[in-house]
Design a protein around this motif. Structure first.
Motif, mmCIF file in Angstrom:
data_model
loop_
_atom_site.group_PDB
_atom_site.id
_atom_site.type_symbol
_atom_site.label_atom_id
_atom_site.label_comp_id
_atom_site.label_asym_id
_atom_site.label_seq_id
_atom_site.Cartn_x
_atom_site.Cartn_y
_atom_site.Cartn_z
ATOM 1 N N ASP A 114 2.073 10.555 1.402
ATOM 2 C CA ASP A 114 2.300 12.001 1.430
ATOM 3 C C ASP A 114 3.145 12.510 0.266
ATOM 4 N N VAL A 115 4.142 11.748 -0.156
ATOM 5 C CA VAL A 115 5.043 12.210 -1.210
ATOM 6 C C VAL A 115 4.598 11.692 -2.580
ATOM 7 N N LEU A 116 4.304 10.402 -2.658
ATOM 8 C CA LEU A 116 3.924 9.819 -3.951
ATOM 9 C C LEU A 116 2.444 9.997 -4.271
ATOM 10 N N GLY A 117 1.633 10.311 -3.275
ATOM 11 C CA GLY A 117 0.208 10.505 -3.498
ATOM 12 C C GLY A 117 -0.556 9.225 -3.779
ATOM 13 N N LEU A 118 -0.063 8.104 -3.260
ATOM 14 C CA LEU A 118 -0.735 6.825 -3.478
ATOM 15 C C LEU A 118 -2.088 6.797 -2.789
ATOM 16 N N GLN A 119 -2.969 5.942 -3.284
ATOM 17 C CA GLN A 119 -4.291 5.755 -2.678
ATOM 18 C C GLN A 119 -4.360 4.472 -1.862
ATOM 19 N N GLU A 120 -3.458 3.528 -2.145
ATOM 20 C CA GLU A 120 -3.431 2.264 -1.410
ATOM 21 C C GLU A 120 -2.005 1.729 -1.380
ATOM 22 N N ILE A 121 -1.635 1.141 -0.246
ATOM 23 C CA ILE A 121 -0.353 0.464 -0.109
ATOM 24 C C ILE A 121 -0.638 -0.917 0.468
ATOM 25 N N TRP A 122 -0.003 -1.912 -0.113
ATOM 26 C CA TRP A 122 -0.187 -3.276 0.370
ATOM 27 C C TRP A 122 1.179 -3.850 0.734
#
Length: 180
Positions: A114-122
């Motif tokens: 929501d804040v960083l706008g990432l597309q994937e987190i592992w």
């Protein structure tokens, strides 16, 4: 300590937090589980934390987790613009077993998407650390493979790798909101 009704939130690390993190260095159980050096002198821990706060690394975002007091931290590490590695710690060890690890990991995913706008987190969890593995799976993260060997509390083990996409997270979050 922290009651279940207290709101947990993430904020920037502050110099006032250093004493809390240094105190966790005296908690042998915490250090052994978190991969911190056991019995590291307080002066070294203080210098380490001051440096992290005053000179943060651009590829390692660390946010303090707060519920009245600092109860942990969340990391989002990596240099890729759309993908980061999630890490989280609850301290000291007498706070464990209250669901805070899951709360911090969820807040880390929310912050990343929501804040960083990432597309994937592992993320990775040592197989022998069943609580951490359960937390990642409970958040809807998919196991993607085996990582390096890593001893845990003196036992042979290895990392298990997990990931979640922004689209999957939206589905998981909407599903859990409906279940409330």
């Amino acid at each position: 300590m922290t009651s279940p009704v207290e709101r947990v939130f993430l904020r920037s690390l502050e110099l006032a937090d250093v004493a809390t993190y240094v105190s966790w260095g005296r908690d042998r159980t915490f250090c052994e589980h978190a991969g911190w050096t056991v019995d590291r002198p307080a002066v070294e821990l203080e210098a380490h934390w001051r440096a992290l706060i005053e000179q943060p690394k651009p590829d390692h975002l660390r946010r303090a987790a707060v519920a009245g007091d600092v109860i942990g931290y969340v990391d989002l590490a990596g240099a890729e613009p759309d993908r980061r590695e999630l890490g989280y710690v609850v301290g000291p060890s007498d706070r464990w077993g209250r669901g805070l690890g899951g709360t911090l990991a969820r807040l880390g995913l929310e912050y990343g998407f929501d804040v960083l706008g990432l597309q994937e987190i592992w993320a990775e969890a040592v197989d022998a650390n069943r609580a951490s593995v359960r937390i990642l799976a409970s958040l809807g993260m998919t196991e993607t493979g085996r990582g390096q060997d890593e001893p845990f509390l003196g036992a042979s083990s290895h990392y298990r790798r997990f990931s979640i996409s922004r689209a999957r997270w939206i589905t998981v979050r909407v599903g859990s909101a409906r279940g409330r």
